[in-house]
Enzyme design. Structure first.
Site, PDB file in Angstrom:
ATOM      1  CB  CYS A  70      10.298  -3.767  -1.442  1.00 46.77           C
ATOM      2  SG  CYS A  70      11.130  -3.431   0.120  1.00 46.77           S
ATOM      3  CG  LEU A  71       7.288   1.261   0.932  1.00 47.09           C
ATOM      4  CD1 LEU A  71       6.859   1.770   2.303  1.00 47.09           C
ATOM      5  CD2 LEU A  71       6.662   2.092  -0.176  1.00 47.09           C
TER       6      LEU A  71
ATOM      7  N   GLY B 224       3.254  -2.022   4.292  1.00 45.64           N
ATOM      8  CA  GLY B 224       4.083  -2.582   5.355  1.00 45.64           C
ATOM      9  C   GLY B 224       5.438  -1.891   5.374  1.00 45.64           C
TER      10      GLY B 224
ATOM     11  CG  HIS C 183       7.725  -7.994   1.843  1.00 46.56           C
ATOM     12  ND1 HIS C 183       7.891  -7.927   0.468  1.00 46.56           N
ATOM     13  CD2 HIS C 183       8.355  -6.880   2.342  1.00 46.56           C
ATOM     14  CE1 HIS C 183       8.594  -6.828   0.167  1.00 46.56           C
ATOM     15  NE2 HIS C 183       8.876  -6.184   1.286  1.00 46.56           N
ATOM     16  CD  GLU C 184       6.928  -5.176   5.490  1.00 43.94           C
ATOM     17  OE1 GLU C 184       8.036  -4.714   5.796  1.00 43.94           O
ATOM     18  OE2 GLU C 184       6.371  -4.929   4.398  1.00 43.94           O
TER      19      GLU C 184
ATOM     20  CD  GLN D  38      11.283  -1.604   4.333  1.00 43.70           C
ATOM     21  OE1 GLN D  38      10.331  -1.973   5.007  1.00 43.70           O
ATOM     22  NE2 GLN D  38      11.159  -1.335   3.036  1.00 43.70           N
TER      23      GLN D  38
ATOM     24  CG  HIS E  52      12.168  -5.772   4.990  1.00 47.88           C
ATOM     25  ND1 HIS E  52      13.144  -5.314   4.140  1.00 47.88           N
ATOM     26  CD2 HIS E  52      10.993  -5.518   4.357  1.00 47.88           C
ATOM     27  CE1 HIS E  52      12.586  -4.817   3.039  1.00 47.88           C
ATOM     28  NE2 HIS E  52      11.275  -4.927   3.144  1.00 47.88           N
TER      29      HIS E  52
HETATM   30 NI    NI Z   1       9.818  -4.338   1.725  1.00 54.07          NI
END
Ligand code: NI
Length: 178
Positions: free
Chosen positions: A95-96, A46, A137-138, A51, A141
């Site tokens: 998380c990225l 995701g 989660h997204e 991000q 963000h």
């Molecule tokens: Ni994330």
């Protein structure tokens, strides 16, 4: 399509509430394509627009992990949670934007989400399992929240300090030698 660079925590852009997408146009479609490519390349399941430094309510995801199953890329514009289950689920999230750090996060096991597709049509779907965790989660963000905001302040502080150090080290490596 092109890869976009992923912003690392801590960064004020990851703490910002994103604005709704006004209309679906070519730049938005390009951003969604780039985000999918960036997510698959990472690899991740995701990715949210902030991000990659775009402060709009857009996310992409594909939680198909089995390589024998066809990929299922999803693009959600202006997603909104319309229902959450009382039953919780615990998942070890990463998380990225916070590479190499993981923590158990408790969230509702199932959610219903309404969003606009890239074709401009309204959609609503119920998610469970990994998809439910990922979409929550997204969406977090898009509201300036990270998974570490769901864990203890002590643990969050530890991860943040390690990320600050990682960013300093990376900046030093990429600085031109004089
Ligand atoms: Ni994330």
């Amino acid at each position: 399509m092109s890869l976009r660079s992923i912003i690392l925590h801590p960064d004020p852009r990851l703490k910002t509430v994103c604005r709704p997408v006004g209309g679906i146009d070519d730049p938005l479609r390009r951003l969604a394509d780039d985000m999918l490519e960036t997510m698959y390349d990472a690899p991740g399941i995701g990715l949210a627009a902030p991000q990659v430094g775009q402060m709009v309510r857009l996310l992409v995801m594909d939680c198909v992990k089995d390589k024998d199953t066809a990929p299922q890329p999803m693009v959600l514009v202006n997603p909104e949670i319309t229902w959450t289950s009382e039953e919780p689920n615990v998942y070890e999230e990463g998380c990225l934007s916070i590479p190499d750090h993981y923590a158990e996060v408790t969230r509702p096991a199932e959610v219903r989400v309404r969003w606009t597709g890239l074709d401009g049509r309204a959609r609503e779907e119920q998610f469970d399992g990994l998809w439910a965790t990922c979409v929550q989660h997204e969406i977090d963000h898009l509201n300036g929240r990270l998974f570490i905001d769901h864990i203890s302040p002590v643990r969050r502080g530890m991860i943040t300090r390690k990320m600050e150090k990682l960013k300093r080290d990376r900046a030093r490596q990429s600085a031109p030698a004089l």
